[in-house]
Design a protein around this motif. Structure first.
Motif, PDB file in Angstrom:
ATOM      1  N   ILE A 305       1.047  -1.178   0.014  1.00  0.00           N
ATOM      2  CA  ILE A 305      -0.009  -0.344  -0.086  1.00  0.00           C
ATOM      3  C   ILE A 305       0.737   1.365   0.011  1.00  0.00           C
ATOM      4  CG2 ILE A 305      -2.045   1.022   1.626  1.00  0.00           C
ATOM      5  CD1 ILE A 305      -2.722  -0.896  -0.585  1.00  0.00           C
ATOM      6  N   ASN A 306       1.726   1.404   1.101  1.00  0.00           N
ATOM      7  CA  ASN A 306       2.276   2.507   0.396  1.00  0.00           C
ATOM      8  C   ASN A 306       3.571   2.662  -0.432  1.00  0.00           C
ATOM      9  OD1 ASN A 306       2.167   3.126   3.459  1.00  0.00           O
ATOM     10  ND2 ASN A 306       3.727   1.620   4.494  1.00  0.00           N
ATOM     11  N   ALA A 307       4.145   1.380  -1.522  1.00  0.00           N
ATOM     12  CA  ALA A 307       4.701   1.731  -2.427  1.00  0.00           C
ATOM     13  C   ALA A 307       3.925   2.663  -3.107  1.00  0.00           C
ATOM     14  CB  ALA A 307       5.521   0.285  -2.822  1.00  0.00           C
ATOM     15  N   ALA A 308       2.118   1.828  -3.300  1.00  0.00           N
ATOM     16  CA  ALA A 308       1.538   2.355  -3.868  1.00  0.00           C
ATOM     17  C   ALA A 308       1.331   3.519  -3.866  1.00  0.00           C
ATOM     18  CB  ALA A 308      -0.060   1.240  -3.540  1.00  0.00           C
ATOM     19  N   ILE A 309       0.849   4.460  -2.945  1.00  0.00           N
ATOM     20  CA  ILE A 309       0.581   5.083  -2.549  1.00  0.00           C
ATOM     21  C   ILE A 309       1.995   6.090  -3.672  1.00  0.00           C
ATOM     22  CG2 ILE A 309       0.652   7.683  -1.258  1.00  0.00           C
ATOM     23  CD1 ILE A 309      -0.429   5.304   0.940  1.00  0.00           C
TER      24      ILE A 309
END
Length: 475
Positions: A305-309
């Motif tokens: 999720i963090n990488a996606a942001i």
């Protein structure tokens, strides 16, 4: 009933009580002995989060898969804190300003988080204490009270980000003024009480459901953004520029603080004890294995999720020359014209709202664990949670009234840097406790794990010292 029948009935009751007695002592842990652990200044007292302590049963028999299933849940409550609105602000600012470069920071921070959360589970299962209780029982008051103040400051910074993030989500989706949105977040107190009354598993189900919604929203947005995957992969390789560039270091520490969050260390060491895993050493070893698997898998999900942001910000903003995007509202408004899909900002807003709701719930639980653990204060659950929430809402309301829409991103990023600066005050005691055989007994951390944890703690302290030095020297 004859006298002999009454006598037999009394004996049966006494026998039943004798059988149930140890289990009852296990549930409350009031004045429970320390199982031969001699390294604590004070004996173990009440259980962490006593109203849900060991409330989730673990099968005594059956397959390991069934037992593992009983342990799934706490890791995802912890993972929520690794993708909160403060993390969004730092990731959006980092992705728009530096492209994919800071993906390496997200990866390294996640590895640190996995190691530290494994130590939290070890501390809880081995000693029967959460991190706040361990600090209280290991240190004199002159040390424990300042640590408590640092923990409360970290929780205020966390709640500030999460309350503002939720309010921004409500504003973007429904046009609700920020000031009203901040007050609405107080309702999570009653949501927690209601779900925990039904059972702690219901709270976990709500958290996991909202995480699933967040993942779907970002998956769709990544498809629309169509990033350059070669550059994404290269972004996971660390570079020296991250440390030498003060602006990049500031954002990197914001990502670090938003990922390896201090309150999550207190939270995990408390909620892992909601499982009724038994009291023998083999049962504790098995519980430690399952709890570590749970937190590791959940944190890998948080990394996605963090990488996606960050990838979304790099692909949508940095690649199109929009290198100064930091406000959540600006990101929301720019996604539609840049990605060419009207649904993109709506997905962004839904994911932000879900993140904010999830994060305020877990931060409230962490605040309860910190207050009870350090101060040994026993208040009614609704009052404890209301106090914890108000500690965050008052400064958040003041900030939103004073700054309004503008400046919220700056405050969100600052809150995450504050978390990074507070991190050492939680990590160093955690490493000290889990490395002590006198405090941990047979479940003391192995030498290689202690060495890795010490390296992580030294890196966190060193980076924070450099940040402060750069700030003081005006670098």
């Amino acid at each position: 009933m004859t006298a002999s029948q009454r006598s037999r009935a009394v004996r049966r009751c006494c026998k039943s009580f004798a059988i149930a007695g140890p289990e009852r002592a296990l549930d409350t842990r009031t004045n429970d002995p320390d199982d031969g652990l001699t390294g604590w200044r004070h004996p173990r007292r009440d259980a962490p989060l006593a109203d849900v302590y060991r409330s989730v049963s673990v099968p005594r028999g059956g397959s390991n898969l069934r037992k593992l299933a009983a342990f799934l849940g706490p890791g995802y409550l912890v993972a929520v804190g690794y993708m909160d609105p403060g993390n969004w602000a730092t990731s959006i600012a980092g992705g728009s300003r530096f492209g994919y470069t800071l993906l390496a920071v997200a990866l390294v921070s996640n590895v640190m988080a996995i190691v530290l959360q494994a130590l939290c589970a070890r501390l809880a299962i081995a000693s029967g204490r959460d991190l706040a209780q361990a600090c209280r029982d290991a240190f004199p008051k002159a040390v424990a009270y300042p640590l408590w103040l640092m923990a409360e400051l970290a929780i205020v910074a966390t709640d500030l980000a999460e309350v503002i993030g939720t309010a921004v989500g409500l504003n973007l989706l429904f046009g609700l003024p920020l000031e009203i949105g901040v007050l609405v977040t107080a309702l999570d107190v009653f949501l927690i009480l209601y779900l925990q009354k039904l059972g702690f598993r219901y709270l976990e189900v709500m958290i996991v459901t909202l995480l699933g919604v967040i993942a779907l929203c970002f998956g769709a947005q990544i498809v629309l953004a169509d990033p350059e995957w070669g550059a994404v992969l290269r972004g996971f390789a660390p570079t020296t520029e991250i440390v030498t560039n003060p602006e990049m270091l500031y954002l990197a520490l914001g990502i670090l603080g938003a990922t390896v969050m201090p309150h999550n260390l207190y939270l995990h060491s408390a909620i892992v004890q909601t499982r009724a895993y038994g009291s023998t050493i083999p049962e504790k070893r098995q519980a430690l294995t399952f709890a570590t698997i749970d937190s590791t898998v959940a944190l890998m999900f948080a990394l996605l999720i963090n990488a996606a942001i960050l990838i979304l910000a790099a692909a949508a903003f940095h690649a199109t020359g929009r290198k100064e995007v930091a406000e959540l509202g600006d990101a929301y408004n720019l996604l539609s014209p840049l990605l060419g899909a009207a649904i993109a900002p709506t997905l962004f807003g839904i994911a932000l709202l879900c993140c904010g709701l999830n994060s305020t719930v877990t931060a409230t639980l962490a605040g309860q664990a910190v207050m009870e653990g350090f101060l040994d204060i026993r208040l009614p659950p609704w009052l404890r949670r209301l106090i914890t929430r108000m500690v965050a809402i008052v400064p958040a309301a003041a900030v939103t009234i004073w700054y309004g829409d503008s400046g919220t991103a700056r405050l969100l990023i600052l809150s995450q840097v504050v978390l990074s600066l507070q991190l050492s005050f939680a990590v160093v005691p955690l490493v000290m406790f889990t490395a002590s055989r006198a405090k941990m007994g047979p479940l003391v951390a192995p030498a290689w794990l202690v060495a890795l944890a010490c390296l992580i703690a030294a890196a966190i302290v060193g980076l924070n010292v450099k940040l402060v030095a750069d700030f003081v020297l005006g670098a």
